[in-house]
Write a protein that holds these residues in place. Structure first.
Motif, PDB file in Angstrom:
ATOM      1  N   UNK A  29       0.834  -1.202   0.000  1.00  0.00           N
ATOM      2  CA  UNK A  29       0.000   0.000   0.000  1.00  0.00           C
ATOM      3  C   UNK A  29       0.872   1.256   0.000  1.00  0.00           C
ATOM      4  N   UNK A  30       1.958   1.235   0.772  1.00  0.00           N
ATOM      5  CA  UNK A  30       2.872   2.381   0.836  1.00  0.00           C
ATOM      6  C   UNK A  30       3.553   2.597  -0.515  1.00  0.00           C
ATOM      7  N   UNK A  31       3.995   1.498  -1.148  1.00  0.00           N
ATOM      8  CA  UNK A  31       4.623   1.602  -2.470  1.00  0.00           C
ATOM      9  C   UNK A  31       3.645   2.170  -3.488  1.00  0.00           C
ATOM     10  N   UNK A  32       2.393   1.766  -3.403  1.00  0.00           N
ATOM     11  CA  UNK A  32       1.369   2.258  -4.320  1.00  0.00           C
ATOM     12  C   UNK A  32       1.137   3.752  -4.131  1.00  0.00           C
ATOM     13  N   UNK A  33       1.111   4.196  -2.881  1.00  0.00           N
ATOM     14  CA  UNK A  33       0.930   5.628  -2.598  1.00  0.00           C
ATOM     15  C   UNK A  33       2.101   6.445  -3.132  1.00  0.00           C
ATOM     16  N   UNK A  37      -4.765  -3.539  13.550  1.00  0.00           N
ATOM     17  CA  UNK A  37      -4.271  -3.073  12.253  1.00  0.00           C
ATOM     18  C   UNK A  37      -5.405  -2.995  11.227  1.00  0.00           C
ATOM     19  N   UNK A  38      -6.248  -4.011  11.207  1.00  0.00           N
ATOM     20  CA  UNK A  38      -7.390  -4.041  10.282  1.00  0.00           C
ATOM     21  C   UNK A  38      -8.375  -2.919  10.620  1.00  0.00           C
ATOM     22  N   UNK A  39      -8.612  -2.723  11.898  1.00  0.00           N
ATOM     23  CA  UNK A  39      -9.539  -1.682  12.337  1.00  0.00           C
ATOM     24  C   UNK A  39      -9.051  -0.292  11.921  1.00  0.00           C
ATOM     25  N   UNK A  68      -8.507   4.444   7.117  1.00  0.00           N
ATOM     26  CA  UNK A  68      -7.513   4.974   6.187  1.00  0.00           C
ATOM     27  C   UNK A  68      -6.177   5.278   6.870  1.00  0.00           C
ATOM     28  N   UNK A  69      -5.804   4.439   7.832  1.00  0.00           N
ATOM     29  CA  UNK A  69      -4.502   4.561   8.501  1.00  0.00           C
ATOM     30  C   UNK A  69      -3.676   3.331   8.134  1.00  0.00           C
TER      31      UNK A  69
END
Length: 545
Positions: free
Chosen positions: A105-109, A298-300, A305-306
């Motif tokens: 997700x970080x790489x995508x951002x 983590x899922x919560x 959006x964190x």
């Protein structure tokens, strides 16, 4: 170029071998990219999925469980050994899956956050990716531009930049093309713009002087990359527990063997019994319980959006007992509003007026109030539109206030057109304009109270009469308004001549002061309640200074 801020524009252009009216050629850009590298930060190579998986085993509890598995199989306790292996695989599997997903997700951002910059190349204005900027590129800056590299301003028209990405301060910084002294610190380099900062108003042409890791933001990124990794609170506690468990099992083993030896028991039986008790003392379920709990958190958070990069960070977040926060732009909207107007014989608290105040200026028809409105509109470079407003937040607030009272800003500016202007300067701390005022001229000035009082000789009452200026009274009034958490600005004027404005900034007529409020965000109150309920104490950093 580390010394760009202290060079003249001519010297800078000569060293970088660039024509500000033509820019660089595409061949030269290609050459400089090879020479200086792409305009990107050097970052640590992303962890492979193999390394992420193997890192899940770097845990003292896992070490003990692995030892327990080996011993269980050694004594042919197959069911026990298989159960422990399943626990280890479940624990590492959950941790691996969650961290791999977060990294992707970080790489995508990062890929989606590619910036575009407007440059002058081969005499044409082009839009290029910021990664392709090189030293010597001519940047064209306008309001809303995210600056793609460090650059030296060579021409500007009232430009101001928000440098919060670099300094943490939300206030915009006025820029100029003036040469600075050798020892000017980074945050005072008013002729430089820096990568990652945002143009808030005005236009400028600037020459790129540093790219990639050589930029000021790149230096910060380098420090972050080199920062020593510290264990999380949960990691520290689990390590401490693991050490105690190891010591406990060793102690029990020694005690059992010693007692059995004294009683003359069989050595093989003693060793088996000791190891069995040691294995029983190890909490095989602890890692899986801790991992599942953190994964749930983590899922919560991801649903809000964190992105949590490592599972342990969830528990670190839960350890917070005190939160320090800046006010402007964090707790507040960073959108100023006129809150209080203090004139010689009239004090107006804006909160006492209706939110829609159209036509209410008839209630404040004194000449001192009219002069305040004139100066606030004429000595102002902001532009207010329904969907978009450009300019300094204080200037926008003044125009919005005037419009809410029923004044037509554009009509007043057309009626009294600007002839000459002295832009706001951080050192002078005031802005002044000379406006055509019928058959004569009027000087309008706004700025820091202490500065304006030194330029004024008289005051004005509501009937338009000149009165003695009580400096002590206004300084005290300013302190009273500032004590309410408001930002203070002073206003002054006088009749002028169509000559150099600098020679006329004396014997001004002081009008009064205005207090500006930065309203809190609508969700701040609820957020603070949640923090307090969670046992988190909040502190505003500015209140500690």
């Amino acid at each position: 170029m580390e010394n760009a801020y202290k060079l003249s524009v001519e010297s800078l252009l000569k060293q970088l071998e660039v024509d500000p009216l033509f820019g660089l050629s595409e061949n030269e850009v290609t050459h400089r990219i090879k020479k200086y590298g792409a305009n990107i930060f050097k970052v640590k190579k992303a962890k492979s999925w193999t390394l992420i998986f193997l890192n899940q085993f770097l845990n003292p509890i896992i070490y003990i469980l692995a030892a327990a598995t080996i011993l269980a199989f050694w004594f042919q306790e197959w069911l026990e050994g298989i159960a422990v292996i399943i626990v280890i695989l479940l624990n590492t599997g959950i941790g691996f899956t969650m961290e791999l997903k977060a990294n992707r997700m970080i790489e995508s951002l990062q890929k989606s956050a590619e910036l575009l910059s407007t440059v002058l190349r081969e005499g044409k204005i082009k839009s290029v990716t910021a990664a392709n900027l090189v030293p010597g590129d001519v940047l064209m800056l306008s309001p809303g531009t995210i600056i793609g590299a460090d650059a030296r301003i060579i021409h500007q028209e009232g430009i101001a930049v928000t440098e919060s990405a670099l300094t943490g301060e939300s206030n915009q910084v006025t820029k100029s093309e003036k040469v600075l002294n050798d020892d000017t610190p980074v945050y005072k380099r008013s002729n430089m713009v820096f990568k990652g900062t945002i143009v808030s108003k005005g236009n400028a042409k600037a020459i790129v002087t540093a790219t990639g890791s050589q930029t000021e933001l790149g230096s910060i990124n380098k420090l972050v990359q080199e920062a020593t990794k510290e264990d999380t609170p949960l990691g520290k506690r689990l390590n401490r527990l693991s050490h105690w468990l190891i010591l406990l099992t060793l102690f029990l083993t020694i005690v059992i063997i010693a007692i059995g030896y004294i009683e003359g028991r069989d050595w093989e039986l003693l060793i088996k019994t000791s190891i069995a008790l040691a294995v029983a003392a190890i909490p095989e379920g602890l890692p899986i319980v801790a991992t599942i709990t953190l994964a749930h958190g983590m899922v919560k958070l991801s649903k809000q959006k964190v992105i949590i990069k490592k599972l342990e960070a969830v528990q670190t977040l839960g350890e917070i007992t005190m939160m320090c926060t800046d006010k402007t732009g964090t707790l507040t909207l960073n959108k100023m509003k006129v809150s209080q107007v203090e004139l010689e014989d009239e004090s107006i608290v804006i909160s006492s007026l209706n939110s829609k105040r159209n036509g209410e200026h008839s209630k404040h028809s004194g000449l001192s109030f009219q002069k305040f409105i004139e100066v606030s509109i004429l000595c102002n470079n902001a532009h207010v539109q329904e969907e978009n407003s450009n300019g300094d937040s204080l200037e926008i607030a003044l125009l919005v206030f005037a419009e809410e009272l029923g004044y037509n800003v554009q009509d007043l500016k057309s009626k009294f057109p600007e002839v000459y202007e002295i832009p706001f300067d951080e050192n002078a701390k005031f802005m002044a304009t000379l406006n055509k005022y019928g058959d004569s001229f009027q000087i309008c000035v706004k700025g820091a109270l202490e500065t304006l009082l030194n330029l004024c000789s008289t005051g004005i009452d509501k009937n338009g009469n000149k009165i003695e200026l009580d400096r002590h009274k206004w300084l005290q009034s300013s302190e009273d308004v500032a004590s309410l958490g408001l930002r203070v600005l002073g206003f002054a004027y006088k009749q002028g001549e169509e000559t150099n404005l600098d020679n006329q900034l004396h014997d001004l007529i002081f009008i009064g002061i205005v207090g500006f409020l930065d309203p809190p965000r609508s969700d701040v109150g609820e957020a603070i309640k949640i923090y307090k309920k969670a046992g988190i104490k909040g502190i505003n950093l500015k209140s500690c200074v």
